[in-house]
Scaffold this active site. Structure first.
Site, mmCIF file in Angstrom:
data_model
loop_
_atom_site.group_PDB
_atom_site.id
_atom_site.type_symbol
_atom_site.label_atom_id
_atom_site.label_comp_id
_atom_site.label_asym_id
_atom_site.label_seq_id
_atom_site.Cartn_x
_atom_site.Cartn_y
_atom_site.Cartn_z
ATOM 1 N N SER A 1 52.970 31.592 108.825
ATOM 2 C CA SER A 1 52.723 32.462 107.810
ATOM 3 C C SER A 1 53.392 33.778 108.135
ATOM 4 O O SER A 1 53.538 35.022 107.783
ATOM 5 C CB SER A 1 51.318 32.909 107.851
ATOM 6 O OG SER A 1 50.860 33.344 109.271
ATOM 7 N N THR B 1 49.073 38.004 108.483
ATOM 8 C CA THR B 1 50.310 38.741 108.905
ATOM 9 C C THR B 1 50.173 38.998 110.364
ATOM 10 O O THR B 1 48.855 39.406 110.612
ATOM 11 C CB THR B 1 49.920 39.964 107.953
ATOM 12 O OG1 THR B 1 50.185 39.685 106.639
ATOM 13 C CG2 THR B 1 50.987 41.140 108.387
ATOM 14 N N THR C 1 55.240 39.271 107.881
ATOM 15 C CA THR C 1 54.569 38.177 107.175
ATOM 16 C C THR C 1 55.389 37.449 106.198
ATOM 17 O O THR C 1 56.533 37.866 105.751
ATOM 18 C CB THR C 1 53.286 38.954 106.117
ATOM 19 O OG1 THR C 1 52.663 37.652 105.900
ATOM 20 C CG2 THR C 1 53.710 39.566 105.165
ATOM 21 N N ARG D 1 57.143 37.305 94.292
ATOM 22 C CA ARG D 1 55.954 37.954 94.890
ATOM 23 C C ARG D 1 56.198 38.786 96.039
ATOM 24 O O ARG D 1 56.645 38.297 97.035
ATOM 25 C CB ARG D 1 54.824 37.040 94.842
ATOM 26 C CG ARG D 1 53.435 37.687 95.091
ATOM 27 C CD ARG D 1 53.208 37.716 96.864
ATOM 28 N NE ARG D 1 51.745 38.040 97.046
ATOM 29 C CZ ARG D 1 51.269 38.470 98.337
ATOM 30 N NH1 ARG D 1 52.206 38.389 99.132
ATOM 31 N NH2 ARG D 1 49.957 38.757 98.360
ATOM 32 N N THR E 1 45.598 42.994 106.679
ATOM 33 C CA THR E 1 46.114 41.371 106.490
ATOM 34 C C THR E 1 45.143 41.056 105.477
ATOM 35 O O THR E 1 44.318 41.594 105.260
ATOM 36 C CB THR E 1 45.841 40.491 107.885
ATOM 37 O OG1 THR E 1 46.325 39.181 107.753
ATOM 38 C CG2 THR E 1 44.543 40.647 108.299
ATOM 39 N N GLY E 2 45.378 39.880 104.827
ATOM 40 C CA GLY E 2 44.635 39.375 103.812
ATOM 41 C C GLY E 2 45.239 39.606 102.347
ATOM 42 O O GLY E 2 46.413 39.713 102.328
HETATM 43 N N1 ASP Z 1 48.867 40.583 103.627
HETATM 44 C C1 ASP Z 1 49.588 39.543 103.159
HETATM 45 C C2 ASP Z 1 50.212 39.255 101.981
HETATM 46 O O1 ASP Z 1 49.503 39.385 100.995
HETATM 47 C C3 ASP Z 1 49.312 38.101 103.641
HETATM 48 C C4 ASP Z 1 48.223 38.053 104.817
HETATM 49 O O2 ASP Z 1 48.144 38.759 105.675
HETATM 50 O O3 ASP Z 1 47.393 37.214 104.651
HETATM 51 O O4 ASP Z 1 51.492 39.108 101.655
#
Ligand code: ASP
Length: 288
Positions: free
Chosen positions: A52, A153, A171, A181, A204-205
Site C-alpha cells: 500500500s 498510509t 501511499t 483518483r 490514514t484511511g
Molecule cells: N489515506 C489513503 C488514501 O485514501 C489510504 C490509506 O491510508 O488507507 O489514499
C-alpha cells in the site's frame, strides 16, 4: 494522557516501527530532521511486502501503480507533495524536492514524473508479481466503495530536540482505486499538517472522508485551543461519525510538549512510537 520527552517520533501502522528506527538513527546522527522523515518513510516505500506504499503497491483499476506523498516542515511552514506519480519508488523524496526546489506545493501525474526525472530520480517498474496477483483478485471482487484491508498510509510525525515539528506521508491510496483518483495524503491539511507552534498530525484511511473534514488541519486547530492530542483526534473522529461518515479513518497526533495520541473510527489501528526510552507499538483509541 501520554506524555514523553523529545525527540519523539510517531508513525502509522506496524510498518511505522521500521520507519521510526531509521528516522531515529538519522536524527541522532545529527542529520537534518527532514532527512530523518524522508529516510524513515523511504524504508517503507522500498519494501515490496508493503503493498500500500511505494514499490510493490497494488495498482489502480487500469493496472497502474499511482503514488501520493507529502512532506511538511514546521520551522519554515513549507510543504511539498506529489499525486498520481507513476514509476518512481520514493514519492516522499520527490515531494521534498517539490518543497525545496519549486514555488509549487503539489505536482501531479506526468508533470510530477517529468520533474522527478529531471531531478535525478530513476524510473522503476513499481508493479510486482505479488501486487499483480492481489490486484487481479480484488478486481474480480467488484470493489466500488467498500473499505478493505488493502489501504494503509505511512504517516510519520517527528518532534526534534529543538522542539521543531516535521511530518511526511506516502501511499498508493486505496487498492484498485479508480484511475486518476487522488486521496488525502498529498493534500496539505487532509493527509498531514504541521504548525510549529502547536504540533503535527498524519492520517490514514479513506482519503475522501479525511479530505471532506480537512482532518489533519482540524486536529491541529483543536490542539491550538489547548486540547491534548488524544482528545483532539477523538473530537474529529466523533464529528465525522456524527455526520454519518462510515468509512474507516485514523489519525496520529503529536504536540510540542511531546504528548501524542491516535484515534480511529470503529476499529483500532496500531501506531509506532520512538523516543529516548525506547520504542513501542500502541493502539489507537476507537471512537464512534
Ligand atoms: N489515506 C489513503 C488514501 O485514501 C489510504 C490509506 O491510508 O488507507 O489514499
Amino acid at each position: 494522557m501520554k506524555s514523553l520527552n523529545w525527540p519523539l517520533i510517531i508513525s502509522t501502522w506496524n510498518f511505522g516501527a521500521k520507519a521510526n528506527r531509521v528516522a531515529w538513527e538519522t536524527l541522532t546522527r545529527g542529520e537534518d530532521p527532514l532527512d530523518a522523515v524522508e529516510k524513515g518513510i523511504n524504508v517503507v516505500e522500498k519494501d515490496p511486502d508493503v503493498t500500500s506504499v511505494g514499490y510493490g503497491s497494488i495498482p489502480n483499476t487500469d493496472g497502474y501503480v499511482e503514488l501520493d506523498a507529502a512532506i511538511m516542515s514546521g520551522p519554515t511552514h513549507k510543504a511539498g507533495a506529489v499525486a498520481a506519480l507513476k514509476e518512481i519508488a520514493t514519492p516522499i523524496s520527490v515531494a521534498r524536492k517539490v518543497m525545496e526546489k519549486t514555488n509549487s506545493v503539489l505536482l501531479v501525474g506526468d508533470g510530477a514524473l517529468k520533474f522527478a526525472l529531471k531531478n535525478g530520480f530513476k524510473r522503476v517498474t513499481l508493479l510486482t508479481e505479488k501486487a499483480k496477483e492481489k490486484w487481479l483478485k480484488r478486481k474480480n471482487q467488484e470493489r466500488v466503495k467498500k473499505v478493505d484491508d488493502n489501504h494503509d498510509t505511512i504517516g510519520l510525525v517527528l518532534l526534534d530536540s529543538r522542539r521543531n515539528i516535521y511530518a511526511g506521508c506516502s501511499t498508493s491510496g486505496l487498492a484498485v482505486k479508480i484511475s486518476g483518483r487522488v486521496g488525502d495524503s498529498p493534500i496539505i491539511g487532509a493527509g498531514l499538517y504541521v504548525d510549529n507552534e502547536i504540533g503535527g498530525v498524519a492520517a490514514t484511511g479513506t482519503g475522501e472522508q479525511i479530505m471532506m473534514f480537512c482532518g489533519s488541519f482540524l486536529i491541529v486547530e483543536n490542539m491550538r485551543r489547548g486540547i491534548p492530542p488524544q482528545e483532539a483526534c477523538d473530537a474529529v473522529i466523533k464529528r465525522m461519525a456524527s455526520k454519518g461518515q462510515k468509512e474507516w479513518v485514523g489519525f496520529i497526533a503529536l504536540n510540542k510538549e511531546g504528548q501524542y495520541g491516535a484515534a480511529s473510527l470503529e476499529k483500532e489501528f496500531p501506531y509506532a512510537i520512538y523516543c529516548k526510552k525506547g520504542e513501542a507499538i500502541q493502539k489507537s483509541k476507537v471512537c464512534e
